[in-house]
Design an enzyme around this catalytic site. Structure first.
Site, PDB file in Angstrom:
ATOM      1  N   LYS A 157      -0.053  -0.429   7.040  1.00  0.00           N
ATOM      2  CA  LYS A 157       0.639  -1.703   6.811  1.00  0.00           C
ATOM      3  C   LYS A 157       1.264  -2.239   8.097  1.00  0.00           C
ATOM      4  CE  LYS A 157       3.196   0.144   3.616  1.00  0.00           C
ATOM      5  NZ  LYS A 157       2.605   1.496   3.625  1.00  0.00           N
ATOM      6  N   CYS A 172      -3.050  10.184  -5.432  1.00  0.00           N
ATOM      7  CA  CYS A 172      -3.572   9.514  -6.619  1.00  0.00           C
ATOM      8  C   CYS A 172      -2.686   9.895  -7.816  1.00  0.00           C
ATOM      9  CB  CYS A 172      -5.020   9.937  -6.876  1.00  0.00           C
ATOM     10  SG  CYS A 172      -5.206  11.687  -7.299  1.00  0.00           S
ATOM     11  N   CYS A 183      -9.498  15.664  -2.513  1.00  0.00           N
ATOM     12  CA  CYS A 183      -9.532  14.442  -3.316  1.00  0.00           C
ATOM     13  C   CYS A 183      -9.987  13.252  -2.472  1.00  0.00           C
ATOM     14  CB  CYS A 183      -8.142  14.161  -3.890  1.00  0.00           C
ATOM     15  SG  CYS A 183      -8.112  12.777  -5.035  1.00  0.00           S
ATOM     16  N   GLY A 215       0.838  -1.190   0.000  1.00  0.00           N
ATOM     17  CA  GLY A 215       0.000   0.000   0.000  1.00  0.00           C
ATOM     18  C   GLY A 215       0.870   1.235   0.000  1.00  0.00           C
ATOM     19  N   ASP A 240       8.237  -6.463   7.803  1.00  0.00           N
ATOM     20  CA  ASP A 240       7.827  -5.075   7.597  1.00  0.00           C
ATOM     21  C   ASP A 240       8.782  -4.410   6.618  1.00  0.00           C
ATOM     22  OD1 ASP A 240       6.048  -2.958   8.174  1.00  0.00           O
ATOM     23  OD2 ASP A 240       7.449  -2.080   9.609  1.00  0.00           O
ATOM     24  N   GLU A 241       8.308  -3.416   5.895  1.00  0.00           N
ATOM     25  CA  GLU A 241       9.115  -2.639   4.943  1.00  0.00           C
ATOM     26  C   GLU A 241       9.852  -3.562   3.968  1.00  0.00           C
ATOM     27  OE1 GLU A 241       8.618   0.444   4.795  1.00  0.00           O
ATOM     28  OE2 GLU A 241       7.893   0.998   6.778  1.00  0.00           O
ATOM     29  N   ALA A 242       9.132  -4.541   3.438  1.00  0.00           N
ATOM     30  CA  ALA A 242       9.729  -5.567   2.575  1.00  0.00           C
ATOM     31  C   ALA A 242      10.303  -5.004   1.285  1.00  0.00           C
ATOM     32  CB  ALA A 242       8.693  -6.640   2.262  1.00  0.00           C
ATOM     33  N   GLN A 243       9.901  -3.804   0.912  1.00  0.00           N
ATOM     34  CA  GLN A 243      10.436  -3.206  -0.308  1.00  0.00           C
ATOM     35  C   GLN A 243      11.946  -3.020  -0.241  1.00  0.00           C
ATOM     36  OE1 GLN A 243       8.457  -1.477   1.797  1.00  0.00           O
ATOM     37  NE2 GLN A 243       9.420   0.487   2.266  1.00  0.00           N
TER      38      GLN A 243
END
Length: 195
Positions: free
Chosen positions: A15, A179, A146, A9, A83-86
């Site tokens: 998350k 977005c 938005c 996300g 966590d923070e797998a990126q």
């Protein structure tokens, strides 16, 4: 057979709090969990998974040379949470896939999908390729007028949008979940103040 899950996300999509809730639920049932966090993420100190709502727990730190498979193999658990797998490497993600396949242990990874340049992180790309289940955790655009789903990360420096540069700079004071429209038309995004 257990699965490798990727739950991604934009920033502020809850998350970490979801990961911490999963850990709590497993432990409430008397089951063991093993939590990992990359060494890259030191916003709240090394070896901590911390949610913006104020809850946290200790976690094993993943360095570039860390063998996550061997750690889980030597410390059998009912679930692995990341966590923070990126910020993980492709090799780490392969190790986690092997945990699911060879150790029959479910692995749930939480993180960002893309960076502020609209490029995959290495760990996220590997998860998209290898995960058995990919789920988006939704949040809304930070632009004040938005209500669209936030799908991108906008970086602001000195009031100006930044679309290139170094991929990893930890800290959320200059990043915004927006977005697609407000990624390319960021007028009205209010810069967050550091506390």
């Amino acid at each position: 057979m257990s699965k490798l899950y990727f739950r991604f996300g934009a920033m502020n999509a809850s998350k970490s709090v979801q990961l911490l809730t999963v850990a709590y639920n497993y432990e409430e049932q008397g089951k063991k969990v093993l939590c990992f966090t990359p060494s890259t993420d030191d916003r709240y100190g090394h070896g901590k998974i911390t949610s913006r709502v104020g809850i946290s727990r200790e976690a094993l730190i993943v360095h570039s040379e860390t063998d996550m498979f061997t750690i889980v193999e030597q410390n059998p658990v009912d679930c692995v949470l990341v966590d923070e797998a990126q910020f993980l490497t492709r090799e780490h993600i392969q190790q986690l896939a092997n945990v699911a396949d060879d150790l029959n242990t479910p692995v749930m990874c939480y993180g960002l999908l893309k960076d502020f340049r609209n490029q995959f992180f290495e760990g996220s790309e590997a998860l998209v390729l290898l995960a058995d289940s990919i789920e988006e955790i939704k949040t809304i655009c930070e632009h004040h007028n938005c209500g669209r789903k936030a799908t991108m990360i906008l970086k602001i420096e000195n009031g100006m949008p930044i679309y290139d540069g170094r991929q990893v700079e930890i800290g959320d004071a200059q990043y915004h979940s927006v977005c697609r429209f407000h990624y390319f038309h960021p007028q009205g995004i209010v810069t967050k103040q550091k506390h």
